[in-house]
Design a protein around this motif. Sequence first.
Motif, short mmCIF file in Angstrom:
data_model
loop_
_atom_site.label_atom_id
_atom_site.label_comp_id
_atom_site.label_asym_id
_atom_site.label_seq_id
_atom_site.Cartn_x
_atom_site.Cartn_y
_atom_site.Cartn_z
N MET A 1 0.84 -1.20 0.00
CA MET A 1 0.00 0.00 0.00
C MET A 1 0.88 1.25 0.00
SD MET A 1 -2.86 1.14 2.83
CE MET A 1 -1.60 1.46 4.09
N THR A 2 0.56 2.17 -0.88
CA THR A 2 1.30 3.42 -0.96
C THR A 2 0.91 4.33 0.21
OG1 THR A 2 1.28 3.26 -3.37
CG2 THR A 2 1.78 5.42 -2.41
N THR A 3 1.92 4.96 0.81
CA THR A 3 1.63 5.91 1.89
C THR A 3 1.00 7.15 1.29
OG1 THR A 3 3.52 5.10 3.15
CG2 THR A 3 2.61 7.23 3.79
N PRO A 4 -0.17 7.55 1.78
CA PRO A 4 -0.87 8.69 1.16
C PRO A 4 -0.31 10.03 1.61
CG PRO A 4 -2.11 7.89 3.04
CD PRO A 4 -0.94 6.95 2.88
N ARG A 5 -0.60 11.05 0.82
CA ARG A 5 -0.46 12.43 1.30
C ARG A 5 -1.72 12.76 2.08
NH1 ARG A 5 1.68 12.87 -4.02
NH2 ARG A 5 -0.45 13.16 -4.80
N VAL A 6 -1.57 13.45 3.19
CA VAL A 6 -2.73 13.75 4.02
C VAL A 6 -2.87 15.26 4.21
CG1 VAL A 6 -2.66 11.54 5.23
CG2 VAL A 6 -1.43 13.50 6.18
N SER A 7 -4.09 15.67 4.50
CA SER A 7 -4.38 17.05 4.86
C SER A 7 -5.48 17.01 5.91
CB SER A 7 -4.79 17.87 3.64
OG SER A 7 -5.88 17.27 2.97
N PHE A 8 -5.62 18.11 6.64
CA PHE A 8 -6.53 18.14 7.78
C PHE A 8 -7.39 19.40 7.76
CE2 PHE A 8 -2.52 16.15 9.46
CZ PHE A 8 -2.96 14.83 9.36
N GLU A 9 -8.64 19.27 8.20
CA GLU A 9 -9.49 20.43 8.35
C GLU A 9 -9.68 20.75 9.83
OE1 GLU A 9 -13.20 21.16 6.00
OE2 GLU A 9 -14.14 21.00 7.98
N PHE A 10 -9.51 22.02 10.17
CA PHE A 10 -9.75 22.53 11.52
C PHE A 10 -10.89 23.54 11.46
CE2 PHE A 10 -4.84 22.32 11.77
CZ PHE A 10 -4.86 20.96 12.02
N PHE A 11 -11.48 23.84 12.62
CA PHE A 11 -12.41 24.97 12.64
C PHE A 11 -11.98 25.97 13.70
CE2 PHE A 11 -14.60 23.58 16.41
CZ PHE A 11 -14.74 22.20 16.32
N PRO A 12 -12.29 27.24 13.48
CA PRO A 12 -11.81 28.28 14.39
C PRO A 12 -12.52 28.21 15.74
CG PRO A 12 -13.29 29.22 12.77
CD PRO A 12 -13.07 27.80 12.36
N PRO A 13 -11.81 28.41 16.83
CA PRO A 13 -12.41 28.30 18.17
C PRO A 13 -13.24 29.53 18.53
CG PRO A 13 -10.12 28.93 18.36
CD PRO A 13 -10.37 28.72 16.89
N GLN A 14 -14.32 29.29 19.27
CA GLN A 14 -15.15 30.40 19.72
C GLN A 14 -15.14 30.56 21.24
OE1 GLN A 14 -18.83 31.14 17.55
NE2 GLN A 14 -18.48 29.28 16.35
N THR A 15 -14.42 29.66 21.94
CA THR A 15 -14.27 29.76 23.39
C THR A 15 -12.81 29.48 23.74
OG1 THR A 15 -14.67 27.41 23.82
CG2 THR A 15 -16.61 28.87 23.71
N LEU A 16 -12.45 29.76 24.99
CA LEU A 16 -11.08 29.52 25.43
C LEU A 16 -10.76 28.03 25.39
CD1 LEU A 16 -8.46 30.68 26.56
CD2 LEU A 16 -9.44 30.45 28.86
N ASP A 17 -11.69 27.19 25.86
CA ASP A 17 -11.46 25.74 25.83
C ASP A 17 -11.28 25.26 24.39
OD1 ASP A 17 -11.56 25.51 28.55
OD2 ASP A 17 -13.63 24.77 28.62
N ALA A 18 -12.09 25.80 23.49
CA ALA A 18 -11.98 25.41 22.08
C ALA A 18 -10.64 25.85 21.50
CB ALA A 18 -13.13 26.01 21.28
#
Length: 288
Positions: A1-18
């Motif tokens: 199996m070929t090792t894939p290229r990966v990417s990630f999605e984040f979302f902006p935090p709206q609280t301190l904990d986030a």
Amino acid sequence: MTTPRVSFEFFPPQTLDASFRLWETAQVLAPLKPSFVSVTYGAGGTTRKLTHEAVTTIGRNYGLNVAAHLTCVDATRAETMEIVEAYAETGVREIVALRGDAPKGATRFTPHPEGFASSVELIEALADDGRFTIRCGAYPEPHPDAADAGADVRWLKRKCEAGATSAITQFFFEAETFFRFRDAAEKAGVKAKIIPGILPIQSWAGAKRFAQRCGTSVPAWIEEAFAAATRDGREELLATALCTELCDDLLQGGVEDLHFYTLNRPGLTRDVCHALGVTPTPALEKVA
């Protein structure tokens, strides 16, 4: 199996904990050397300032290639291009251009009278600007607003002709769903790379809610598997196994890139990436 290229999605935090969760997520996943990470943009620009801050901080502190989301919702063309200019000034060179969902309380997307009417118009403006790599969205299963079964392929072709050079799909639960869409897009003449969007299932109840909102079908066998896993306390084990198997099936079918919707919870995404052979580089492992 070929090792894939990966990417990630984040979302902006709206609280301190986030905020802490976002920075932990970036720190855990940065050592996997993603080809890019994206930061979402709330309906109606509700996270506009937060998105800009997150994009800037992630790029500066973690050295990652950040693709900022941009939508057409509740903004004039001039306001949208001001955001584009602000991204450019902070060094952003990739944008994920989307129409965007309807604002809270609305049932359907309605263009701003002085705004971009569709993602195609937004992509055309970004292409004319000339400073950005443009990515767009794609829907392997019918978008809730799709006029007919072939509409999503036609729209993807229009977006690529307008200037998008790759597309990231909505999530799906079975590899065959992606392959059918990829084949239909190729048959229609789409040349751009189509990157499958992967949702590691942090919560089965949450995943089903997401699926209902975006038109993703839920196979009965997965529903039954999670019902059994919940009784036995094996939800996390099942989620890891299912996500890894889905990614492996995609790689066996010729996919080279995988985009993970992390929900700012990095553990499951990291574990799946490790299982696929995507591991930290020694230099960055010490940072993590």
